[in-house]
Scaffold this active site. Sequence first.
Site, mmCIF file in Angstrom:
data_model
loop_
_atom_site.group_PDB
_atom_site.id
_atom_site.type_symbol
_atom_site.label_atom_id
_atom_site.label_comp_id
_atom_site.label_asym_id
_atom_site.label_seq_id
_atom_site.Cartn_x
_atom_site.Cartn_y
_atom_site.Cartn_z
ATOM 1 C CE LYS A 34 -0.433 -0.300 4.991
ATOM 2 N NZ LYS A 34 -1.099 0.292 6.114
ATOM 3 N NE ARG A 132 -6.114 1.493 12.702
ATOM 4 C CZ ARG A 132 -5.001 1.435 12.012
ATOM 5 N NH1 ARG A 132 -4.242 2.517 11.877
ATOM 6 N NH2 ARG A 132 -4.594 0.309 11.439
ATOM 7 C CE1 TYR A 254 14.497 31.687 2.406
ATOM 8 C CE2 TYR A 254 14.531 29.304 2.197
ATOM 9 C CZ TYR A 254 14.364 30.562 1.639
ATOM 10 O OH TYR A 254 14.056 30.674 0.324
ATOM 11 C CG MET A 302 10.584 23.704 -2.133
ATOM 12 S SD MET A 302 9.582 24.780 -3.179
ATOM 13 C CE MET A 302 8.650 25.700 -1.985
HETATM 14 C C1 LIG Z 1 -3.845 -4.465 8.440
HETATM 15 C C2 LIG Z 1 -2.371 -4.284 8.276
HETATM 16 N N1 LIG Z 1 -1.596 -5.367 8.229
HETATM 17 C C3 LIG Z 1 -0.254 -5.256 8.081
HETATM 18 C C4 LIG Z 1 0.354 -4.028 7.994
HETATM 19 C C5 LIG Z 1 1.854 -3.951 7.857
HETATM 20 O O1 LIG Z 1 2.409 -3.342 8.964
HETATM 21 P P1 LIG Z 1 3.989 -3.136 9.098
HETATM 22 O O2 LIG Z 1 4.365 -2.193 8.001
HETATM 23 O O3 LIG Z 1 4.183 -2.557 10.436
HETATM 24 O O4 LIG Z 1 4.590 -4.484 8.903
HETATM 25 C C6 LIG Z 1 -0.429 -2.879 8.046
HETATM 26 C C7 LIG Z 1 0.206 -1.554 7.974
HETATM 27 O O5 LIG Z 1 -0.224 -0.569 8.485
HETATM 28 C C8 LIG Z 1 -1.829 -3.012 8.197
HETATM 29 O O6 LIG Z 1 -2.618 -1.927 8.264
#
Ligand SMILES: Cc1ncc(COP(=O)(O)O)c(C=O)c1O
Length: 356
Positions: A34, A132, A254, A302
């Site tokens: 992700k 959550r 700066y 920047m």
């Molecule tokens: C549901 C879930 N599983 C696994 C992970 C992976 O976590 P990590 O990057 O700490 O291994 C995440 C990351 O936020 C997650 O939201």
Amino acid sequence: MRQATVYIDSQALQYNLNRVKQLAPNAKVVSMVKANAYGHGVKDCLAALSATDAFGVACLQEALEIRELGFNQPITLIEGVFSLDEMSIVTAQNIEVVVHHQAQVDWLLEHKADYIAKGLKVWVKLNSGMNRLGFKIAEIKAVINRLKAEGLTCVLAMHFANADADHPLNDEQIRQFLEIKNDCAPLMASCCNSAAIYKYPELHFDYVRPGIMLYGATPFADKSVHDLDLKPVMQFTAEIIALNHIQAGESVGYGSTFVATQAMDLAIVSIGYGDGYPRAFVAPNTVAVNGQLVAVVGRVAMDMIAIDVTSLDVALGTEVELWGKQRLVDDVATANGTIGYELLCRLSNRPERKVI
Ligand SMILES: Cc1ncc(COP(=O)(O)O)c(C=O)c1O
């Protein structure tokens, strides 16, 4: 040409995936890609991760990008779909969903026949205290039993709030997870992110879900990637574009926040917050030059930073490592009052990207 470059080390990525497999030999691996593979670039990482069993992403767009790149492994949407119309797309594209509230269960059941025909599993999320996403312990059994009765194959899923620490909530989360796993047996299960893969070998079960460890950064405040036997995947570099000599009493950048106490040599490096390099440091920060750590002086702008290169052999074009194998992203993050995850994810698309 602006010289700021993000190098992605494919072998390091493969090495870290193999580390997951060594640590969790009996579990399948859902590699978390992700947020553009934690800022590493999905298109630059998937080939090196092709030995994974599945991918994990946060939304449909991220899953479709994986399919468009030609990778056909199972994908899990860890927050599930956000509307009914996404269900037909996930089913057509062989994408598995998490369900964490009742509307998602209803949407899934509307597409039950196709979903089952494709052999897709449904990940049912337990809210064991992170508060959550997920069904509470009192309601989740009924959800799982209903889905099973409808012919769906379920995976019980849970996420730790404190896998990186010794926190009393960990035991409670585990207790709830095991209770549901036992009461709804047979039931596949998954609860380990990177930190939990190291910390809870007895909880690997059917699927582990590593994220940060794949990229060679640490999930722990008190253990480095060296302690964990991981290799940093990203090296973030920029070049020296100017050299200055200043006298005691002269200031830099700066706000003139840094004032030299003695004569010093400065190098100006073509990197700044416009590239995703952080600005708000809470402790002194360094970069690596010719294998040596040197101080960043004055404010991050920047497009530029200034570094102290007094008595170093440098020239225009000398490469500076902002983070990578010599200056760990986790250490930059600590000096910045944040975690490696954030620095990696928030890189901008200005630096050039190269896979090595
Ligand atoms: C549901 C879930 N599983 C696994 C992970 C992976 O976590 P990590 O990057 O700490 O291994 C995440 C990351 O936020 C997650 O939201």
